[in-house]
Scaffold this active site. Structure first.
Site, short mmCIF file in Angstrom:
data_model
loop_
_atom_site.label_atom_id
_atom_site.label_comp_id
_atom_site.label_asym_id
_atom_site.label_seq_id
_atom_site.Cartn_x
_atom_site.Cartn_y
_atom_site.Cartn_z
N LYS A 13 0.83 -1.22 0.00
CA LYS A 13 0.00 0.00 0.00
C LYS A 13 0.86 1.26 0.00
O LYS A 13 0.63 2.18 -0.77
CB LYS A 13 -0.87 0.07 1.26
CG LYS A 13 -2.05 -0.85 1.29
CD LYS A 13 -3.03 -0.48 2.41
CE LYS A 13 -2.40 -0.47 3.79
NZ LYS A 13 -2.03 -1.78 4.31
N ARG A 88 -9.73 1.77 9.36
CA ARG A 88 -9.34 0.39 9.64
C ARG A 88 -10.40 -0.32 10.48
O ARG A 88 -10.25 -1.52 10.74
CB ARG A 88 -8.03 0.38 10.41
CG ARG A 88 -6.80 0.02 9.59
CD ARG A 88 -5.61 0.14 10.51
NE ARG A 88 -4.45 -0.58 10.12
CZ ARG A 88 -3.43 -0.04 9.46
NH1 ARG A 88 -3.48 1.19 9.07
NH2 ARG A 88 -2.35 -0.77 9.20
N ARG A 127 11.32 -7.62 4.43
CA ARG A 127 11.29 -6.17 4.23
C ARG A 127 12.28 -5.49 5.19
O ARG A 127 12.21 -5.67 6.40
CB ARG A 127 9.88 -5.65 4.49
CG ARG A 127 9.78 -4.14 4.45
CD ARG A 127 8.37 -3.68 4.21
NE ARG A 127 7.60 -3.55 5.43
CZ ARG A 127 6.39 -3.00 5.47
NH1 ARG A 127 5.81 -2.59 4.35
NH2 ARG A 127 5.74 -2.90 6.60
N ARG A 160 11.57 -3.20 10.59
CA ARG A 160 10.59 -2.48 11.41
C ARG A 160 10.18 -3.39 12.55
O ARG A 160 9.97 -4.58 12.35
CB ARG A 160 9.36 -2.18 10.52
CG ARG A 160 9.13 -0.71 10.30
CD ARG A 160 8.09 -0.47 9.24
NE ARG A 160 6.73 -0.81 9.67
CZ ARG A 160 5.66 -0.58 8.93
NH1 ARG A 160 5.77 -0.01 7.74
NH2 ARG A 160 4.46 -0.91 9.35
N ARG A 171 -1.01 -8.68 13.23
CA ARG A 171 -1.54 -7.64 12.34
C ARG A 171 -2.49 -8.25 11.31
O ARG A 171 -3.52 -7.66 10.96
CB ARG A 171 -0.38 -6.90 11.64
CG ARG A 171 0.40 -6.00 12.59
CD ARG A 171 1.72 -5.55 11.99
NE ARG A 171 1.57 -4.63 10.88
CZ ARG A 171 2.53 -4.36 10.00
NH1 ARG A 171 3.72 -4.96 10.09
NH2 ARG A 171 2.33 -3.51 9.04
P1 AMP Z 1 0.62 0.82 8.68
O1 AMP Z 1 1.93 1.46 8.39
O2 AMP Z 1 -0.54 1.44 7.95
O3 AMP Z 1 0.65 -0.69 8.54
O4 AMP Z 1 0.32 1.12 10.23
C1 AMP Z 1 1.20 0.66 11.24
C2 AMP Z 1 0.47 0.56 12.57
O5 AMP Z 1 -0.05 1.85 12.95
C3 AMP Z 1 -0.75 -0.35 12.59
O6 AMP Z 1 -0.39 -1.71 12.76
C4 AMP Z 1 -1.54 0.20 13.77
O7 AMP Z 1 -0.97 -0.20 15.01
C5 AMP Z 1 -1.30 1.69 13.62
N1 AMP Z 1 -2.34 2.33 12.77
C6 AMP Z 1 -2.18 2.91 11.54
N2 AMP Z 1 -3.35 3.37 11.06
C7 AMP Z 1 -4.29 3.07 12.00
C8 AMP Z 1 -5.70 3.24 12.09
N3 AMP Z 1 -6.39 3.82 11.10
N4 AMP Z 1 -6.32 2.79 13.20
C9 AMP Z 1 -5.65 2.21 14.20
N5 AMP Z 1 -4.33 1.99 14.18
C10 AMP Z 1 -3.64 2.40 13.09
#
Ligand code: AMP
Length: 218
Positions: A13, A88, A127, A160, A171
């Site tokens: 994404k 989400r 990654r 990460r 996740r």
């Molecule tokens: P991402 O980089 O989008 O995979 O986000 C990394 C982490 O940030 C996720 O695993 C969540 O812990 C948190 N996070 C990001 N966006 C959201 C959201 N819209 N709602 C809740 N947690 C979020």
């Protein structure tokens, strides 16, 4: 052009959002990047969010909704945006509908990038990220290793924290239970475009642009 980008963690994404942001000339708004910046900056939000993110859980809805309302109402998002990582949860999706109503936004597309869990686990475990410039590399295809130099700036590459296998599995569990159903919230409005995320970065990028062109003829 307003796009909500959906897909499981690690489907690409962020990479697609960055490419589309340049190609379409609209900002890439990533809630994950915003939270990581807060963690790096040691802010109160960062301290709360960091622990939750490392466990693979979701940051509470009320925090996320406040952040997104603020950024979407800012001049930065006035000409369109690619929203990556939000909504989400169903409450986030409903809140976003209210935000769109308040901002008089009626036209948007949902791009749903798909890949199965095994592919995701394979990708995320390979990654690596450069802590200095944020570039993402793949240990399988880019010939890089953890602790080895970033090909662009020489800084040692790291994984990460939330890409560790146990966190990735959590996740994915959260994604299937909580985030995937959010797609159904949008399906009936006919705004969802699904794309196979298992192809190369360029193939997926081309497919997304073709689908967007079909729905937004020039
Ligand atoms: P991402 O980089 O989008 O995979 O986000 C990394 C982490 O940030 C996720 O695993 C969540 O812990 C948190 N996070 C990001 N966006 C959201 C959201 N819209 N709602 C809740 N947690 C979020």
């Amino acid at each position: 052009m307003r796009i909500l980008l959906f897909g499981p963690p690690g489907v690409g994404k962020g990479t697609q959002a960055k490419m589309l942001s340049v190609e379409l000339g609209v900002p890439h708004i990533s809630t994950g990047d915003m939270l990581r910046a807060a963690v790096a900056g040691g802010t109160e939000l960062g301290r709360r969010a960091g622990r939750i993110m490392n466990d693979g859980k979701l940051v509470p809805d009320e925090i996320m909704i406040g952040i997104v309302r603020e950024v979407l109402a800012s001049p930065r998002a006035a000409g369109g945006f690619i929203l990556d990582g939000f909504p989400r949860t169903l409450p986030q999706a409903k809140a976003l509908s209210r935000i769109f109503k308040d901002l008089d936004i009626h036209d948007f597309k949902v791009v749903d990038i798909r890949a199965d869990d095994e592919e995701i686990i394979r990708r995320l475990s390979s990654r690596l990220v450069c802590p200095a410039d944020g570039h993402i590399f793949n240990a399988e295809t880019d010939g890089v290793v953890t602790g080895g130099p970033c090909p662009l700036c020489g800084t040692p590459l790291t994984q990460r924290d939330d890409d560790r296998e146990q966190t990735v599995r959590e996740r994915l569990r959260v994604y299937h239970n909580t985030t995937a159903p959010v797609i159904h919230y949008y399906t009936s409005s006919g705004v969802v475009l699904s794309v196979d995320g298992t192809g190369s970065v360029d193939v997926v990028n081309r497919e997304i642009k073709l689908m967007l062109q079909d729905t937004h003829p020039a």
